[in-house]
Write a protein that holds these residues in place. Structure first.
Motif, PDB file in Angstrom:
ATOM      1  N   ALA A 420      -8.450  22.154  64.349  1.00 45.52           N
ATOM      2  CA  ALA A 420      -7.863  22.899  63.228  1.00 45.52           C
ATOM      3  C   ALA A 420      -8.587  22.635  61.919  1.00 45.52           C
ATOM      4  N   TRP A 421      -9.357  21.565  61.853  1.00 44.20           N
ATOM      5  CA  TRP A 421     -10.178  21.242  60.677  1.00 44.20           C
ATOM      6  C   TRP A 421     -11.626  21.308  61.149  1.00 44.20           C
ATOM      7  N   PRO A 422     -12.220  22.494  61.207  1.00 43.97           N
ATOM      8  CA  PRO A 422     -13.524  22.667  61.864  1.00 43.97           C
ATOM      9  C   PRO A 422     -14.633  21.800  61.284  1.00 43.97           C
ATOM     10  N   SER A 423     -14.594  21.538  59.982  1.00 45.88           N
ATOM     11  CA  SER A 423     -15.671  20.778  59.356  1.00 45.88           C
ATOM     12  C   SER A 423     -15.411  19.277  59.365  1.00 45.88           C
ATOM     13  N   ARG A 424     -14.335  18.826  59.961  1.00 49.12           N
ATOM     14  CA  ARG A 424     -13.977  17.412  59.979  1.00 49.12           C
ATOM     15  C   ARG A 424     -15.169  16.560  60.391  1.00 49.12           C
ATOM     16  N   PRO A 425     -15.505  15.498  59.643  1.00 53.30           N
ATOM     17  CA  PRO A 425     -14.755  14.870  58.563  1.00 53.30           C
ATOM     18  C   PRO A 425     -15.236  15.273  57.153  1.00 53.30           C
ATOM     19  N   TRP A 426     -15.842  16.447  57.014  1.00 52.90           N
ATOM     20  CA  TRP A 426     -16.389  16.863  55.724  1.00 52.90           C
ATOM     21  C   TRP A 426     -15.304  17.489  54.867  1.00 52.90           C
ATOM     22  N   VAL A 427     -15.253  17.037  53.621  1.00 47.49           N
ATOM     23  CA  VAL A 427     -14.251  17.483  52.655  1.00 47.49           C
ATOM     24  C   VAL A 427     -14.956  18.255  51.551  1.00 47.49           C
ATOM     25  N   ARG A 428     -14.364  19.377  51.166  1.00 50.34           N
ATOM     26  CA  ARG A 428     -14.971  20.255  50.168  1.00 50.34           C
ATOM     27  C   ARG A 428     -14.336  20.031  48.791  1.00 50.34           C
ATOM     28  N   ASN A 429     -15.160  19.572  47.861  1.00 50.52           N
ATOM     29  CA  ASN A 429     -14.814  19.535  46.433  1.00 50.52           C
ATOM     30  C   ASN A 429     -13.775  18.476  46.072  1.00 50.52           C
ATOM     31  N   LEU A 430     -13.695  18.195  44.782  1.00 49.77           N
ATOM     32  CA  LEU A 430     -12.589  17.501  44.128  1.00 49.77           C
ATOM     33  C   LEU A 430     -12.072  18.475  43.079  1.00 49.77           C
ATOM     34  N   GLU A 431     -10.825  18.913  43.216  1.00 49.86           N
ATOM     35  CA  GLU A 431     -10.339  20.033  42.411  1.00 49.86           C
ATOM     36  C   GLU A 431      -9.040  19.673  41.706  1.00 49.86           C
ATOM     37  N   ARG A 432      -8.959  20.094  40.471  1.00 50.82           N
ATOM     38  CA  ARG A 432      -7.772  19.835  39.654  1.00 50.82           C
ATOM     39  C   ARG A 432      -7.477  21.097  38.845  1.00 50.82           C
ATOM     40  N   TRP A 433      -6.669  21.940  39.427  1.00 48.58           N
ATOM     41  CA  TRP A 433      -6.196  23.193  38.834  1.00 48.58           C
ATOM     42  C   TRP A 433      -7.266  24.270  38.741  1.00 48.58           C
ATOM     43  N   ILE A 434      -8.410  24.035  39.368  1.00 48.20           N
ATOM     44  CA  ILE A 434      -9.384  25.089  39.661  1.00 48.20           C
ATOM     45  C   ILE A 434      -9.791  24.924  41.121  1.00 48.20           C
ATOM     46  N   VAL A 435      -9.781  26.011  41.874  1.00 45.53           N
ATOM     47  CA  VAL A 435     -10.170  25.971  43.279  1.00 45.53           C
ATOM     48  C   VAL A 435     -11.345  26.920  43.481  1.00 45.53           C
ATOM     49  N   GLN A 436     -12.404  26.401  44.067  1.00 41.38           N
ATOM     50  CA  GLN A 436     -13.544  27.250  44.432  1.00 41.38           C
ATOM     51  C   GLN A 436     -13.199  27.968  45.735  1.00 41.38           C
ATOM     52  N   VAL A 437     -13.413  29.274  45.771  1.00 39.04           N
ATOM     53  CA  VAL A 437     -12.979  30.110  46.890  1.00 39.04           C
ATOM     54  C   VAL A 437     -14.191  30.761  47.539  1.00 39.04           C
ATOM     55  N   ASP A 438     -14.272  30.664  48.863  1.00 37.47           N
ATOM     56  CA  ASP A 438     -15.330  31.358  49.609  1.00 37.47           C
ATOM     57  C   ASP A 438     -14.842  32.735  50.025  1.00 37.47           C
ATOM     58  N   GLU A 439     -15.539  33.765  49.573  1.00 38.11           N
ATOM     59  CA  GLU A 439     -15.295  35.141  49.983  1.00 38.11           C
ATOM     60  C   GLU A 439     -16.648  35.812  50.164  1.00 38.11           C
ATOM     61  N   PRO A 440     -16.715  36.881  50.949  1.00 31.31           N
ATOM     62  CA  PRO A 440     -18.008  37.552  51.136  1.00 31.31           C
ATOM     63  C   PRO A 440     -18.698  37.850  49.805  1.00 31.31           C
ATOM     64  N   GLY A 441     -19.954  37.467  49.731  1.00 32.29           N
ATOM     65  CA  GLY A 441     -20.714  37.620  48.504  1.00 32.29           C
ATOM     66  C   GLY A 441     -20.610  36.430  47.570  1.00 32.29           C
ATOM     67  N   SER A 442     -19.654  35.540  47.853  1.00 29.49           N
ATOM     68  CA  SER A 442     -19.448  34.362  46.983  1.00 29.49           C
ATOM     69  C   SER A 442     -19.194  33.122  47.822  1.00 29.49           C
ATOM     70  N   ILE A 443     -19.887  32.994  48.928  1.00 28.58           N
ATOM     71  CA  ILE A 443     -19.752  31.802  49.764  1.00 28.58           C
ATOM     72  C   ILE A 443     -20.687  30.725  49.208  1.00 28.58           C
ATOM     73  N   ALA A 444     -20.107  29.556  48.927  1.00 23.70           N
ATOM     74  CA  ALA A 444     -20.891  28.447  48.380  1.00 23.70           C
ATOM     75  C   ALA A 444     -21.541  27.673  49.518  1.00 23.70           C
ATOM     76  N   HIS A 445     -22.760  27.232  49.309  1.00 18.85           N
ATOM     77  CA  HIS A 445     -23.553  26.590  50.351  1.00 18.85           C
ATOM     78  C   HIS A 445     -23.839  25.134  49.984  1.00 18.85           C
ATOM     79  N   ARG A 446     -23.799  24.279  50.998  1.00 25.97           N
ATOM     80  CA  ARG A 446     -24.187  22.879  50.799  1.00 25.97           C
ATOM     81  C   ARG A 446     -25.641  22.820  50.352  1.00 25.97           C
ATOM     82  N   THR A 447     -25.920  21.862  49.472  1.00 23.78           N
ATOM     83  CA  THR A 447     -27.279  21.710  48.972  1.00 23.78           C
ATOM     84  C   THR A 447     -27.710  20.261  49.045  1.00 23.78           C
ATOM     85  N   GLU A 448     -28.992  20.032  49.156  1.00 23.54           N
ATOM     86  CA  GLU A 448     -29.555  18.678  49.258  1.00 23.54           C
ATOM     87  C   GLU A 448     -30.123  18.182  47.926  1.00 23.54           C
TER      88      GLU A 448
END
Length: 570
Positions: A420-448
């Motif tokens: 049920a947590w497909p990316s486990r154990p990877w956690v996305r972001n630290l958020e406090r009253w702003i949430v980054q949302v993935d939608e078509p055209g605005s999917i955020a990608h991991r970077t090195e």
């Protein structure tokens, strides 16, 4: 994992209070410290300027001058440090020190010791000026009165990682005697209702009075304790203390961790939440390794979602503002930890604490690097304890980080189905009253571009700081949803957004809102992290406007963003 706290309580010099007289009937009152804690930012706010965009190097923690500390929030330590606005000092005593005789009164004149640290007499500590927090070092074989083990017929367990032996605090006889001492100290003596007492760590066990499971496990392995007996004691221990403190129960702070490292498997998963549910506050001691263990933290209302984001249930009583939700961030190049990048370690630990909605933080100015990173620590001071309706800003740290606590098959967290947590154990972001949302055209990608491995210790895993657009895949921006409560509180105010971005490649980006687009931010190719303060159009944020999009302009290279902060100007 165990915390190795190196802080030592400093002696409080009674001689510095000339003319102070004390009696055995009245608590000494050292008076108040001459310091104003209700102060705004100590750094001038960086605005967008007349062109609508201003870019500075590095991170930007500045806030408008209207920002003020939240009620029931602040820094605490062993000693006050007024220049750092640390005004809540400790009062530490050992059980043996204050109750040497089984039927005797609280001893206010004797000195004591625990953890290799000497304590002044209770009377002398109370006579010093200023507010305080307390620890009663109770469980250690050398901390407890000698009559306790004899009367209860118990043996000690250990040694712990500091070489100490401990009495079984879960023994009903030992617990009964400790409750009697708490009653005599906090109720009969009046300390619980003393307005100078901000909070008290409980129950007073084990190493450094931090309630880990090392000794519990030792008792189970010796055959002297089983799950049924332990959980039977645990079921009433915290309500015992809450009932004892009555209207002052909000000053109690449970020192155990979520998902304790104990011998009872899943039966121990929610024990910290059980203590909080009994009606007390909570403290964790391990936000320095900021990726580890506290992603799924039920006692704090923090839960991992199937998409890897964390949400915090702020409707819980623990976040009402009445209770203490605390952490301790002083072990970066101390307590057995080390880092070649202390600023990064401090920043991430504090962001994690704020994501958990902490209102109190233990610091030691030197080891906490407060002088070195004064602007950042001043921002943290003004963030602690704020709500969506009161906070001077809302923010999101964009990242992918590995929580290695959940990397093992025997730890599935909130999901019965491990898939049920497909990316486990990877956690996305630290958020406090702003949430980054993935939608078509605005999917955020991991970077090195900014990767950290095993910061402070190996268990802290790998963290990729910053997320990137993926122009080749059609993802040309970052969607950000603002909490409706924060947006409503900002309604009618002009706002700026601060975007910390990697200044590489070419091209520019804007912030799109329902009220129009901002001025463009042009990259210079410096290769450094920089922060752009961008003026938003009137009406960009409000009751009916809660979505923003950071968009690269046609022809631009991919954009990596690490931190986004929305600041209403008031």
């Amino acid at each position: 994992m165990h915390r190795r706290v190196a802080a030592a309580a400093a002696a409080i010099v009674l001689a510095s209070l000339p003319g102070c007289t004390m009696t055995s009937e009245v608590l000494p009152d050292g008076g108040s410290l001459d310091v104003d804690l209700d102060v705004g930012p100590r750094t001038e706010f960086i605005d967008a300027g007349p062109d609508g965009v201003r870019v500075v190097d590095g991170d930007d923690w500045t806030l408008p001058q209207r920002a003020r500390p939240a009620p029931n929030s602040g820094y605490f330590s062993e000693e006050a440090s007024l220049g750092d606005l640390v005004a809540v000092r400790s009062i530490d005593v050992s059980w043996r020190q204050i109750r040497p005789e089984q039927d005797g009164p609280i001893d206010r004149q004797s000195t004591g010791a625990a953890q290799g640290t000497s304590f002044d007499a209770l009377e002398a500590q109370l006579a010093a000026p200023g507010d305080f927090w307390m620890r009663v070092f109770a469980s250690g074989e050398d901390w407890a009165p000698e009559w306790v083990a004899e009367d209860c017929g118990v043996a000690s367990y250990g040694p712990d990682y500091d070489g100490q032996l401990h009495l079984p605090i879960w023994d009903e006889c030992v617990w009964g005697h400790l409750l009697d001492t708490y009653r005599a100290l906090f109720v009969d003596l009046g300390l619980a209702e003393d307005p100078r007492l901000r909070f008290v760590y409980v129950p007073g066990a084990f190493t450094w009075a931090e309630y880990d499971y090392e000794m519990v496990t030792a008792a189970v392995e010796s055959g002297d304790l089983d799950e049924q007996a332990y959980l039977a004691w645990y079921a009433h221990a915290w309500t015992d203390l809450v009932e004892l403190f009555g209207d002052n129960a909000h000053k109690l702070v449970f020192t155990g961790e979520d998902y304790p490292w104990g011998p009872f498997g899943s039966a121990g998963d929610l024990l910290a939440a059980q203590a909080v549910d009994a009606g007390m506050g909570i403290r964790t001691g391990i936000t320095e390794p900021s990726n580890f263990h506290l992603s799924e933290a039920p006692a704090y209302g923090s839960h991992v979602q199937p998409d890897g984001h964390m949400i915090v249930d702020e409707s819980l009583p623990i976040h009402s503002g009445r209770f203490v939700v605390a952490t301790e961030n002083e072990c970066f190049t101390d307590c057995g930890y080390d880092t070649s990048d202390p600023y990064y370690a401090v920043r991430q630990a504090n962001l994690k604490a704020l994501q958990l909605r902490m209102n109190w933080m233990y610091v030691v100015p030197g080891p906490s690097y407060m002088p070195e990173y004064a602007e950042h620590w001043d921002w943290v001071r003004l963030e602690l304890g704020q709500t969506a309706a009161t906070s001077p800003d809302a923010w999101a740290a964009l990242r992918d980080a590995e929580d290695t606590f959940w990397a093992h098959g025997d730890q599935t967290g909130p999901f019965e189905d491990e898939n049920a947590w497909p990316s486990r154990p990877w956690v996305r972001n630290l958020e406090r009253w702003i949430v980054q949302v993935d939608e078509p055209g605005s999917i955020a990608h991991r970077t090195e571009v900014d990767t950290h491995v095993g910061e402070l210790e190996e268990a802290n895993g790998t963290a990729h700081e910053g997320l990137s657009t993926g122009i080749a895949a059609g993802d040309t921006g970052f969607l950000l949803d603002v909490d409706p409560r924060f947006a409503a509180a900002s309604d009618g105010q002009q706002s700026v957004i601060k975007v910390t971005f990697l200044d590489n490649g070419t091209g520019s980006f804007t912030v799109d809102t329902d009220a129009g687009a901002s001025s463009a931010v042009t990259r210079t190719g410096s290769g450094e992290w920089r922060t752009a303060t961008i003026a938003l159009p009137d009406g960009a944020i409000g009751t009916d406007a809660t979505r923003l999009r950071i968009s690269v302009v046609d022809g631009a290279d991919d954009l990596a963003v690490r931190f986004v902060r929305l600041v209403p100007l008031g």
